[in-house]
Design an enzyme around this catalytic site. Structure first.
Site, PDB file in Angstrom:
ATOM      1  N   TYR A 143      20.176  15.390  37.146  1.00  0.00           N
ATOM      2  CA  TYR A 143      18.444  15.380  36.611  1.00  0.00           C
ATOM      3  C   TYR A 143      18.475  14.984  34.840  1.00  0.00           C
ATOM      4  CZ  TYR A 143      13.268  14.296  37.919  1.00  0.00           C
ATOM      5  OH  TYR A 143      12.759  13.937  37.686  1.00  0.00           O
ATOM      6  N   SER A 149      10.984  13.100  32.382  1.00  0.00           N
ATOM      7  CA  SER A 149      10.943  14.202  32.921  1.00  0.00           C
ATOM      8  C   SER A 149      10.501  15.762  32.039  1.00  0.00           C
ATOM      9  CB  SER A 149      11.397  14.311  33.882  1.00  0.00           C
ATOM     10  OG  SER A 149      11.405  15.987  34.907  1.00  0.00           O
TER      11      SER A 149
HETATM   12  P1  NAP Z   1       9.770   9.170  44.767  1.00  0.00           P
HETATM   13  O1  NAP Z   1       8.688   9.099  45.685  1.00  0.00           O
HETATM   14  O2  NAP Z   1      10.675   9.965  45.537  1.00  0.00           O
HETATM   15  O3  NAP Z   1       9.661   7.580  44.764  1.00  0.00           O
HETATM   16  C1  NAP Z   1      10.863   7.071  44.186  1.00  0.00           C
HETATM   17  C2  NAP Z   1      11.079   5.720  43.800  1.00  0.00           C
HETATM   18  O4  NAP Z   1      11.752   5.323  43.640  1.00  0.00           O
HETATM   19  C3  NAP Z   1      10.973   4.931  44.516  1.00  0.00           C
HETATM   20  O5  NAP Z   1      10.223   3.549  44.911  1.00  0.00           O
HETATM   21  C4  NAP Z   1      12.025   4.456  45.373  1.00  0.00           C
HETATM   22  O6  NAP Z   1      11.936   3.448  45.669  1.00  0.00           O
HETATM   23  C5  NAP Z   1      12.158   4.278  44.005  1.00  0.00           C
HETATM   24  N1  NAP Z   1      13.799   4.426  44.190  1.00  0.00           N
HETATM   25  C6  NAP Z   1      14.879   5.241  44.544  1.00  0.00           C
HETATM   26  N2  NAP Z   1      16.048   4.659  44.039  1.00  0.00           N
HETATM   27  C7  NAP Z   1      16.377   3.804  44.237  1.00  0.00           C
HETATM   28  C8  NAP Z   1      17.461   2.913  43.622  1.00  0.00           C
HETATM   29  N3  NAP Z   1      18.395   3.447  43.828  1.00  0.00           N
HETATM   30  N4  NAP Z   1      16.909   1.217  43.015  1.00  0.00           N
HETATM   31  C9  NAP Z   1      15.729   0.982  43.514  1.00  0.00           C
HETATM   32  N5  NAP Z   1      14.858   1.635  43.484  1.00  0.00           N
HETATM   33  C10 NAP Z   1      14.696   2.967  44.286  1.00  0.00           C
HETATM   34  O7  NAP Z   1       9.435   9.891  42.981  1.00  0.00           O
HETATM   35  P2  NAP Z   1       8.244   9.976  42.068  1.00  0.00           P
HETATM   36  O8  NAP Z   1       8.077  11.734  42.908  1.00  0.00           O
HETATM   37  O9  NAP Z   1       7.397   9.308  42.189  1.00  0.00           O
HETATM   38  O10 NAP Z   1       9.546   9.688  40.817  1.00  0.00           O
HETATM   39  C11 NAP Z   1       9.180   9.287  40.051  1.00  0.00           C
HETATM   40  C12 NAP Z   1       9.705   8.667  38.845  1.00  0.00           C
HETATM   41  O11 NAP Z   1       8.757  10.429  37.715  1.00  0.00           O
HETATM   42  C13 NAP Z   1      11.023   9.569  38.743  1.00  0.00           C
HETATM   43  O12 NAP Z   1      11.548   8.291  37.732  1.00  0.00           O
HETATM   44  C14 NAP Z   1      10.921  10.436  39.213  1.00  0.00           C
HETATM   45  O13 NAP Z   1      11.949  11.549  37.939  1.00  0.00           O
HETATM   46  C15 NAP Z   1       9.729  10.827  37.214  1.00  0.00           C
HETATM   47  N6  NAP Z   1       9.292  12.538  37.250  1.00  0.00           N
HETATM   48  C16 NAP Z   1       9.061  12.513  38.650  1.00  0.00           C
HETATM   49  C17 NAP Z   1       8.307  14.135  39.032  1.00  0.00           C
HETATM   50  C18 NAP Z   1       8.163  14.681  40.592  1.00  0.00           C
HETATM   51  O14 NAP Z   1       7.721  15.669  40.165  1.00  0.00           O
HETATM   52  N7  NAP Z   1       7.614  14.106  41.176  1.00  0.00           N
HETATM   53  C19 NAP Z   1       8.187  15.010  37.878  1.00  0.00           C
HETATM   54  C20 NAP Z   1       9.186  14.720  36.578  1.00  0.00           C
HETATM   55  C21 NAP Z   1       9.175  13.439  36.652  1.00  0.00           C
HETATM   56  P3  NAP Z   1      12.101   3.240  47.668  1.00  0.00           P
HETATM   57  O15 NAP Z   1      10.678   3.815  47.739  1.00  0.00           O
HETATM   58  O16 NAP Z   1      11.769   1.915  48.074  1.00  0.00           O
HETATM   59  O17 NAP Z   1      12.908   4.002  47.764  1.00  0.00           O
END
Ligand code: NAP
Length: 268
Positions: free
Chosen positions: A174, A160
Site C-alpha cells: 500500500y 496517504s
Molecule cells: P473505503 O472506505 O474502503 O472506500 C474505497 C472506495 O474505493 C470505495 O468507493 C470502493 O468502491 C472503491 N474501490 C475499491 N476497489 C475498487 C475497484 N477495484 N474498482 C473501483 N473502485 C474501487 O476507502 P477510504 O478510506 O475512503 O479511502 C479513500 C482513499 O483515501 C483511498 O485512496 C485510500 O488509500 C486513501 N486513504 C485512506 C485513509 C484511511 O485511513 N481511511 C488514509 C490515507 C489514505 P465500492 O464501494 O463500490 O466497493
C-alpha cells in the site's frame, strides 16, 4: 471566502463510501456537477445520488481493468459534456504479510498497483489529453480564465501519509503504491503546467472509514490514535473541504504540492 464550483464537472472515483463519498457530497454542495464512481456498492451510491439527484451522476467501473477505466472516462465526458477536475480517490489497502504464500503476495501486489496506481495514471493520461484539447488558445479568454481562477484542468490524487512515512510490513504494498501516486502527481504538475493542468496530492493519515476499520481490527485503536494531536480521529468530512478548495482553482499556484491531513501525526 466563497468557494464556488458551479459550471465545474468533477469525477470522483470511489465515491460510494468513505472519503470519496464526502468529497462528492461537498463538491455537489459547492455547486459542482459530480460524476460519482463506484464498483460494487450500488446501494450506497444510489443513496448518495438521492441527496442531490440534479448534481450527482453515478458511474460504475472496476478499476482493476484499464479498459473499464477508459470507458468510465469517456462515459463521464459524453454524459456530462466534459470534465474539469479529476479526483483519483478509489483505493484498496490489502494486508499482505511477508509470510503470505507466493500466489497471495503476487495477487495482492497486482490488485493494489492496479487500483491505486494504474487506474489513476490512466485516468490522469485521459484527463490531461481532455484538458489540453479543450483549453482555450485565446489570450483574452485565458485572461478571463485567470481572473475567474478557472481554465485548464485539475487533478487531485488521494495518496496517504504512508507514502512518506512508510507503513507496517503487511502494508508495504500500500505504501509503495501511494509513493508512486505522489511521484506521478508531481511529474504531472511539473510537466503539464504549460497545458494548464494543475495537480495536487492530498495525503491523509488515518480517517474513519471501512478501510481504516480493517486496520483498526488488526492493529487496535491505540495504534491508529498514536501520535495524533487532535482529540478525535479524522473523519472523511475533515478531508473533503480541502479537495473542494483545490478543485476551485483558488490554490492553483500550489500545483505540485501535497496537503497533509494527518492531525500532526507525521510532519515532513
Ligand atoms: P473505503 O472506505 O474502503 O472506500 C474505497 C472506495 O474505493 C470505495 O468507493 C470502493 O468502491 C472503491 N474501490 C475499491 N476497489 C475498487 C475497484 N477495484 N474498482 C473501483 N473502485 C474501487 O476507502 P477510504 O478510506 O475512503 O479511502 C479513500 C482513499 O483515501 C483511498 O485512496 C485510500 O488509500 C486513501 N486513504 C485512506 C485513509 C484511511 O485511513 N481511511 C488514509 C490515507 C489514505 P465500492 O464501494 O463500490 O466497493
Amino acid at each position: 471566502m466563497h468557494v464556488d464550483l458551479s459550471d465545474t464537472t468533477v469525477l470522483v472515483t470511489g465515491a460510494s463510501r468513505g472519503i470519496g463519498r464526502a468529497i462528492a457530497r461537498e463538491c455537489a454542495a459547492s455547486g459542482a456537477r459530480v460524476a460519482a464512481h463506484y464498483v460494487r456498492s450500488s446501494t450506497e451510491a444510489a443513496s448518495l445520488q438521492a441527496e442531490a439527484p440534479d448534481r450527482i451522476h453515478l458511474f460504475q467501473a472496476d478499476l482493476t481493468d484499464l479498459d473499464a477505466c477508459g470507458e468510465l472516462f469517456h462515459a463521464v465526458v459524453d454524459r456530462l459534456g466534459g470534465l474539469d477536475v479529476l479526483v483519483n480517490n478509489a483505493g484498496v489497502a490489502l494486508p499482505l504479510p511477508l509470510d503470505a504464500d507466493a500466489d497471495t503476495w503476487r495477487a495482492g501486489w497486482e490488485e493494489t498497483m492496479h487500483v491505486n496506481v494504474r487506474a489513476a495514471e490512466y485516468l490522469c493520461r485521459l484527463a490531461i489529453g481532455h484538458f489540453t484539447e479543450h483549453r482555450t488558445d485565446s489570450l483574452s479568454e485565458r485572461l478571463t480564465d485567470h481572473l475567474t481562477k478557472r481554465g485548464g484542468g485539475r487533478i487531485i490524487n488521494i495518496a496517504s501519509r504512508a507514502a512518506f512515512r512508510g507503513d507496517v510490513p503487511a502494508y508495504m504494498t500500500y505504501a509503495a503504491s501511494k509513493g508512486a501516486l505522489v511521484a506521478l502527481t508531481r511529474s504531472i504538475a511539473r510537466g503539464c503546467g504549460d497545458a494548464g493542468v494543475r495537480a495536487f496530492v492530498v495525503a491523509p493519515g488515518f480517517v474513519r472509514t471501512d478501510m481504516a476499520r480493517d486496520f483498526i481490527d488488526a492493529y487496535g485503536e491505540d495504534h491508529v490514535l498514536e501520535g495524533i494531536a487532535t482529540d478525535r480521529l479524522t473523519e472523511p468530512e475533515d478531508v473533503a473541504p480541502i479537495v473542494v478548495f483545490l478543485a476551485s482553482g483558488r490554490a492553483d499556484h500550489a500545483t505540485g504540492s501535497t496537503i497533509d491531513v494527518n492531525a500532526a501525526s507525521y510532519m515532513r
